[in-house]
Write an enzyme that holds these catalytic residues in place. Structure first.
Site, mmCIF file in Angstrom:
data_model
loop_
_atom_site.group_PDB
_atom_site.id
_atom_site.type_symbol
_atom_site.label_atom_id
_atom_site.label_comp_id
_atom_site.label_asym_id
_atom_site.label_seq_id
_atom_site.Cartn_x
_atom_site.Cartn_y
_atom_site.Cartn_z
ATOM 1 N N THR A 11 0.937 -1.146 0.150
ATOM 2 C CA THR A 11 -0.099 -0.001 0.120
ATOM 3 C C THR A 11 0.674 1.288 -0.024
ATOM 4 O O THR A 11 2.003 1.292 0.681
ATOM 5 C CB THR A 11 -0.873 -0.069 1.301
ATOM 6 O OG1 THR A 11 -0.117 0.206 2.456
ATOM 7 C CG2 THR A 11 -1.681 -1.267 1.342
ATOM 8 N N GLU A 32 -5.599 -4.019 2.046
ATOM 9 C CA GLU A 32 -5.615 -4.887 3.378
ATOM 10 C C GLU A 32 -6.527 -5.732 3.548
ATOM 11 O O GLU A 32 -6.733 -6.655 4.391
ATOM 12 C CB GLU A 32 -5.482 -4.065 4.505
ATOM 13 C CG GLU A 32 -4.100 -3.179 4.778
ATOM 14 C CD GLU A 32 -3.983 -1.567 4.174
ATOM 15 O OE1 GLU A 32 -4.862 -1.386 3.004
ATOM 16 O OE2 GLU A 32 -3.174 -0.788 4.477
ATOM 17 N N LYS A 39 -11.824 19.175 11.776
ATOM 18 C CA LYS A 39 -12.527 19.542 12.917
ATOM 19 C C LYS A 39 -12.730 21.121 13.004
ATOM 20 O O LYS A 39 -11.862 21.739 13.209
ATOM 21 C CB LYS A 39 -11.728 18.667 13.651
ATOM 22 C CG LYS A 39 -12.551 18.678 15.341
ATOM 23 C CD LYS A 39 -11.856 17.829 16.134
ATOM 24 C CE LYS A 39 -12.948 17.477 17.218
ATOM 25 N NZ LYS A 39 -12.196 16.446 18.244
ATOM 26 N N TRP A 96 -17.206 17.474 13.254
ATOM 27 C CA TRP A 96 -16.319 16.881 12.346
ATOM 28 C C TRP A 96 -17.190 17.254 11.068
ATOM 29 O O TRP A 96 -18.528 17.416 10.949
ATOM 30 C CB TRP A 96 -16.437 15.401 12.299
ATOM 31 C CG TRP A 96 -15.879 14.784 13.472
ATOM 32 C CD1 TRP A 96 -16.449 14.234 14.546
ATOM 33 C CD2 TRP A 96 -14.431 14.859 13.675
ATOM 34 N NE1 TRP A 96 -15.565 13.900 15.368
ATOM 35 C CE2 TRP A 96 -14.406 14.385 14.947
ATOM 36 C CE3 TRP A 96 -13.367 15.220 12.919
ATOM 37 C CZ2 TRP A 96 -12.922 14.069 15.589
ATOM 38 C CZ3 TRP A 96 -12.104 15.018 13.607
ATOM 39 C CH2 TRP A 96 -12.017 14.480 14.919
HETATM 40 P P1 AMP Z 1 -6.304 1.101 -1.505
HETATM 41 O O1 AMP Z 1 -5.760 0.228 -0.596
HETATM 42 O O2 AMP Z 1 -5.073 1.911 -2.311
HETATM 43 O O3 AMP Z 1 -7.222 0.381 -2.543
HETATM 44 O O4 AMP Z 1 -6.891 2.383 -0.863
HETATM 45 C C1 AMP Z 1 -8.101 2.126 0.229
HETATM 46 C C2 AMP Z 1 -8.829 3.472 0.533
HETATM 47 O O5 AMP Z 1 -9.502 3.715 -0.795
HETATM 48 C C3 AMP Z 1 -10.023 3.104 1.533
HETATM 49 O O6 AMP Z 1 -9.343 2.654 2.758
HETATM 50 C C4 AMP Z 1 -10.849 4.399 1.194
HETATM 51 O O7 AMP Z 1 -10.310 5.431 2.226
HETATM 52 C C5 AMP Z 1 -10.815 4.573 -0.313
HETATM 53 N N1 AMP Z 1 -11.703 3.850 -0.994
HETATM 54 C C6 AMP Z 1 -11.777 2.731 -1.515
HETATM 55 N N2 AMP Z 1 -13.109 2.524 -2.151
HETATM 56 C C7 AMP Z 1 -13.967 3.598 -1.686
HETATM 57 C C8 AMP Z 1 -15.327 4.084 -2.281
HETATM 58 N N3 AMP Z 1 -16.078 3.278 -2.825
HETATM 59 N N4 AMP Z 1 -15.625 5.402 -1.653
HETATM 60 C C9 AMP Z 1 -14.618 6.119 -1.006
HETATM 61 N N5 AMP Z 1 -13.637 5.727 -0.706
HETATM 62 C C10 AMP Z 1 -13.069 4.436 -0.970
#
Ligand code: AMP
Length: 530
Positions: free
Chosen positions: A173, A316, A427, A432
């Site tokens: 990641t 993850e 904040k 929030w």
């Molecule tokens: P990654 O590990 O790079 O795929 O990033 C994961 C993160 O992407 C998540 O923890 C969210 O913050 C964001 N994310 C994934 N899917 C969505 C979604 N449908 N809407 C908003 N945020 C998302």
């Protein structure tokens, strides 16, 4: 006493055996970067993957060794997924958009032994070679090199065998702070995840499905599509370039029924469709995830008769967490109500559990009341336990609840509504403000191409939001017009104190807005009344 059913370890090589045996003639099409096209089949992919395991063994690759790829979506990359796990190795898909210091870190941290790469990334490989200390073999996918390499073998071999808890894949990641972290999937978790992907609410596959995945094979295991696609025996159409004109032409010519990608991909596709009058008449299922899908995008696809699965997940979580499943009363709802549901991130499939806890005190579990937002936690058989080489578990609590870093509201029926990242939420006066909701509302304005909200220090309120906006080409929208538009969608005290127009908003390696870079850019920004 044990039960008395057959031993069938959940090893991912079962997937390719099944695809080749039951759907052997189903095509895998690739449109390459140079414009040429090739076609193979699931049987062909399996045969080539077996040859690759022989070629890897000849290089001295042992079980557990990491085999890296630096490549776009294409059939040779698919072969390598199965070849790498087939030799008992760990497939490590590297994101070529990472910065050099991240690329250096992850390949060395992973201790990659072999790297397979697209010619397009040859300059990157040459630049990084002196810094990569463990890679012993470099194989280019192009110019016949990959074909020659596996062509020396006959495919007359068997997959490596082992425990279903063995590792099979490694994805890093690109965290916003610190070094990237490796998530190491196991055969068992990958198989359970692949089978879950077959549910109608997720990929909705059957043998007639034709999928063009735009989500890259180097990001979050391409949402598990190369595994689930084999289980269902679908036809894959890959494009090694992400040009919307190429994607639309391929979708129409190959009669693509399914596609998957982040919202920006759909935005670019819409722009191309508007400019050229192209339509996508065969498309019926679109998976959108990675960041929040704006309302107009959902409306447009749904009006065109496309079933949208708005999905939430992360590297993850393998990555399937939730998808926009239809509710039981779906057919009785108005179109507007249906879009309201799809705008949220949907519900979990069996296997994933969610809860929210208080942002300040994680020992307080929050109610699923559709109102209270908190830190989102997740657990289940394909959710991370521990980062690669980490000393302690990633989960925040002994009962395995993993902190996602997302802020969310859970509704009484289990629907997940993401409101922010814990690091991005603003904040103000002890309350929030969701930066994501401000951004979603802003991109609903026809003159706004992209928007990002960040908190700026304020002596009285602690933080106040400002909105950074990229105008659509040719649009002359003013700050006041955007404020008036926002006022119809969010509470008054959420309205940004300032709207700043810029030419571009910074993006990270996975194409998402980089709030960290944006905050750096606006570090010395002063609000008028501060
Ligand atoms: P990654 O590990 O790079 O795929 O990033 C994961 C993160 O992407 C998540 O923890 C969210 O913050 C964001 N994310 C994934 N899917 C969505 C979604 N449908 N809407 C908003 N945020 C998302």
């Amino acid at each position: 006493m044990l039960g008395a059913m057959q031993d069938f370890d959940l090893r991912v090589t079962h997937l390719i055996d099944h695809a080749a045996r039951e759907h052997g003639g189903r095509e895998i099409v690739t449109r390459w970067a140079d414009g040429s096209e090739t076609r193979t089949t699931w049987a062909g992919v399996r045969h080539d993957a077996l040859k690759m395991t022989q070629a890897l063994r000849r290089l001295g690759v042992q079980q557990g060794d990491r085999i890296a790829t630096l490549a776009m979506n294409h059939s040779r990359h698919l072969v390598s997924w199965y070849g790498a796990v087939g030799v008992g190795g760990v497939l490590h898909t590297i994101n070529p958009r990472l910065f050099d210091d991240q690329l250096e870190y992850i390949a060395n941290h992973a201790e990659d032994q072999v790297l397979l790469y697209d010619r397009a990334f040859a300059p990157l490989v040459e630049r990084m070679k002196p810094k990569w200390t463990t890679i012993r073999h470099y194989i280019c996918y192009d110019d016949g090199q990959f074909e020659d390499w596996i062509g020396a073998e006959d495919g007359n071999t068997t997959w490596a065998w082992g425990d279903e808890r063995d590792p099979c894949m490694l994805c890093y990641t690109s965290g916003t702070t610190g070094n990237p972290k490796g998530v190491i999937y196991e055969h068992r978790s990958t198989m359970l995840h692949a089978m879950t992907g077959l549910q109608p609410a997720i990929f909705d596959f059957d043998a007639r499905s034709v999928m063009l995945p735009v989500v890259p094979m180097f990001h979050a295991a391409s949402w598990g599509l190369p595994w689930s696609g084999a289980a269902a025996g679908i036809k894959f159409v890959f494009s090694a370039v992400n040009d919307p004109a190429v994607l639309c032409e391929l979708m129409n010519r190959e009669k693509v029924t399914h596609s998957a990608g982040v919202p920006t991909v759909w935005l670019a596709t819409f722009q191309h469709m508007d400019a050229t009058g192209t339509t996508l008449p065969t498309l019926r299922h679109a998976i959108i995830g990675g960041s929040a899908a704006p309302r107009f995008m959902l409306e447009r696809l749904m009006k065109a008769g496309v079933n949208v699965a708005h999905a939430w997940g992360m590297t993850e979580t393998s990555p399937i967490g939730t998808t926009g499943a239809k509710s039981w009363d779906w057919d009785d709802l108005t179109f507007e109500q249906q879009v309201d549901i799809k705008q949220m991130q949907g519900r979990v499939p069996f296997g994933v559990e969610l809860r929210t806890v208080d942002l300040g005190d994680p020992s307080i579990v929050l109610p699923r009341d559709g109102k209270t937002s908190g830190a989102l936690q997740v657990r289940g058989p394909w959710i991370i336990k521990r980062y690669f080489k980490a000393e302690s578990d990633a989960a925040a609590s002994p009962d395995q609840w993993f902190d996602t870093g997302d802020v969310a509201i859970l509704h009484p029926d289990g629907t997940l509504q993401l409101t922010d990242r814990t690091k991005d939420v603003i904040k103000s006066g002890g309350e929030w403000i969701s930066s994501v909701e401000l951004e979603n509302a802003a991109v609903g304005h026809p003159g706004v191409a992209e928007a990002a909200a960040i908190g700026i220090y304020h002596p009285k309120w602690d933080e106040r939001p400002i909105l950074v906006v990229v105008r659509k080409a040719g649009a002359e929208v003013t700050a006041q017009e955007i404020k008036d538009h926002l006022a119809r969608h969010v509470a008054k005290w959420w309205l940004p104190d300032a709207i700043e127009f810029v030419d571009a908003i910074p993006h990270g390696a996975t194409g998402k807005i980089s709030k960290k870079d944006l905050r750096d850019q606006f570090r010395d920004y002063k609000l008028e009344d501060a």
